[in-house]
Design an enzyme around this catalytic site. Structure first.
Site, mmCIF file in Angstrom:
data_model
loop_
_atom_site.group_PDB
_atom_site.id
_atom_site.type_symbol
_atom_site.label_atom_id
_atom_site.label_comp_id
_atom_site.label_asym_id
_atom_site.label_seq_id
_atom_site.Cartn_x
_atom_site.Cartn_y
_atom_site.Cartn_z
ATOM 1 C CB SER A 156 47.758 34.787 33.880
ATOM 2 O OG SER A 156 46.782 35.791 33.861
ATOM 3 C CE LYS A 182 47.946 37.770 36.113
ATOM 4 N NZ LYS A 182 46.587 37.226 36.355
ATOM 5 C CE1 TYR A 208 48.224 41.506 35.002
ATOM 6 C CE2 TYR A 208 46.664 42.720 33.639
ATOM 7 C CZ TYR A 208 47.013 41.576 34.322
ATOM 8 O OH TYR A 208 46.173 40.493 34.319
ATOM 9 C CE1 TYR A 216 44.679 33.858 38.239
ATOM 10 C CE2 TYR A 216 44.349 32.272 36.485
ATOM 11 C CZ TYR A 216 44.985 33.378 36.989
ATOM 12 O OH TYR A 216 45.940 34.010 36.250
ATOM 13 C CB VAL A 222 43.061 33.938 29.238
ATOM 14 C CG1 VAL A 222 42.283 33.910 30.514
ATOM 15 C CG2 VAL A 222 43.736 35.247 28.990
HETATM 16 O O1 DON Z 1 44.277 40.736 32.552
HETATM 17 C C1 DON Z 1 43.794 39.842 31.884
HETATM 18 O O2 DON Z 1 42.621 39.579 31.896
HETATM 19 C C2 DON Z 1 44.744 39.046 31.001
HETATM 20 N N1 DON Z 1 45.821 39.878 30.557
HETATM 21 C C3 DON Z 1 45.359 37.893 31.742
HETATM 22 C C4 DON Z 1 44.369 36.964 32.345
HETATM 23 C C5 DON Z 1 44.848 35.563 32.445
HETATM 24 O O3 DON Z 1 45.655 35.086 31.691
HETATM 25 C C6 DON Z 1 44.148 34.764 33.461
HETATM 26 N N2 DON Z 1 44.572 33.392 33.413
HETATM 27 N N3 DON Z 1 44.049 32.401 33.222
#
Ligand code: DON
Length: 311
Positions: free
Chosen positions: A64, A67, A191, A243, A261
């Site tokens: 993320s 983003k 994405y 978040y 993540v």
């Molecule tokens: O879409 C997802 O779940 C992962 N590609 C990215 C989520 C993420 O990194 C949330 N951050 N903490």
């Protein structure tokens, strides 16, 4: 104050011994096997001086954190019209939450939630085919970092494509509200590939320098985004970048930051430094446990929180 070099290497040494390292994300299969003992930090000062410690040269999945770069490009495409399709408020919900989308008519609260980032990818498809949009993101990140070695880890992108049921639900739900303009598979394809960017801390901190430097690439002096846009992206990182852990991160660290993540965090000390930390163990909110602790210690020792008076 001790020298920055000493501060950074002290923090890496402290993190090497930290007992409580969080839990590695396992819902994306290739991330599950990453060693929770890893920790890396890269601090790049405004004058270009780099301080690296720990596993700062080891690639990880930025997830993320990407983003921020997708948003930067989509704002370049759509300008402020982007904000008709994505909000700018913290959500107080998890990164993959769907609950607010129903009452808020398919408009995600902010561009750093998964739903918001999927809309951002859809915006990039306004002018580009999916493969071109992915290539544009990679090109942007390589140009900012000054490093052509940055790549998309296809294993991670494929794993997300195969198991990203929540993201598919979010995308379909927003499409039902008319807030995705392209087929869900196409927006999700961009994405998933964006999230699968593999970078090390040095590359990530380098790529974030324009946010530290009022929108300019500090090495070339060229404008990447306007100073106003850089300031606003930083504001969103501060309020929404972690978040439902964003308030806690602002309280403890006090810098614009974006987590992923994979355990990475990009943090910006405006005018001072671009910082990347990586430790794959996550806290209960899905943000890097030791990454946040390391940043907390860095700002305590440097006075770099945006809430500190200048020293
Ligand atoms: O879409 C997802 O779940 C992962 N590609 C990215 C989520 C993420 O990194 C949330 N951050 N903490």
């Amino acid at each position: 104050m001790a020298s920055l070099r000493t501060i950074v290497s002290d923090i890496a040494a402290e993190m090497a011994d930290a007992p409580d390292r969080g839990v590695v994300a396992d819902y994306i299969a290739p991330l599950a096997g990453i060693d929770p003992g890893k920790f890396g930090i890269a601090v790049i000062e405004a004058d270009g001086t780099q301080h690296l410690a720990g596993d700062a040269e080891e690639s990880f999945s930025i997830q993320s954190v990407s983003k921020v770069f997708g948003l930067t490009l989509a704002l370049g495409e759509a300008g402020d019209a982007l904000w008709r399709r994505v909000g700018r408020e913290p959500s107080g919900t998890a990164f993959n939450s769907i609950v607010q989308l129903e009452t808020e008519h398919g408009i995600p609260r902010n561009p750093f939630l998964n739903a918001g980032a999927i809309v951002v990818c859809d915006i990039l498809l306004g002018r580009l085919q999916p493969s071109e949009a992915i290539a544009e993101i990679v090109r942007f990140v390589r140009a900012q970092a000054g490093d052509e070695a940055i790549f998309v880890d296809e294993r991670v992108a494929t794993a997300e494509e195969q198991t990203g049921f929540r993201n598919k639900a979010l995308a379909n739900y927003m499409r039902a509200f008319g807030n995705l303009h392209h087929p869900v598979e196409l927006a999700l394809g961009v994405y998933f590939h964006q999230c699968a960017l593999a970078m090390n801390c040095r590359q990530l901190a380098s790529a974030g320098r324009y946010l530290m430097a009022g929108g300019r690439h500090p090495a070339t002096g060229l404008s990447v985004v306007s100073a106003r846009r850089a300031r606003r992206i930083n504001a969103l990182m501060m309020t929404c970048g972690h978040y439902d852990g964003s308030g806690e991160f602002a309280y403890r660290v006090g810098l614009p930051g974006k987590s992923g993540v994979g355990g990475g965090i990009l943090a910006i000390a405006p005018g001072r430094a671009s910082i990347a930390v990586w430790s794959p163990g996550l806290n209960a909110r899905g943000n890097s446990q030791l990454g946040a602790l390391a940043l907390e210690r860095l700002v305590q020792r440097t006075g770099w929180s945006v809430f500190d008076p200048p020293r």
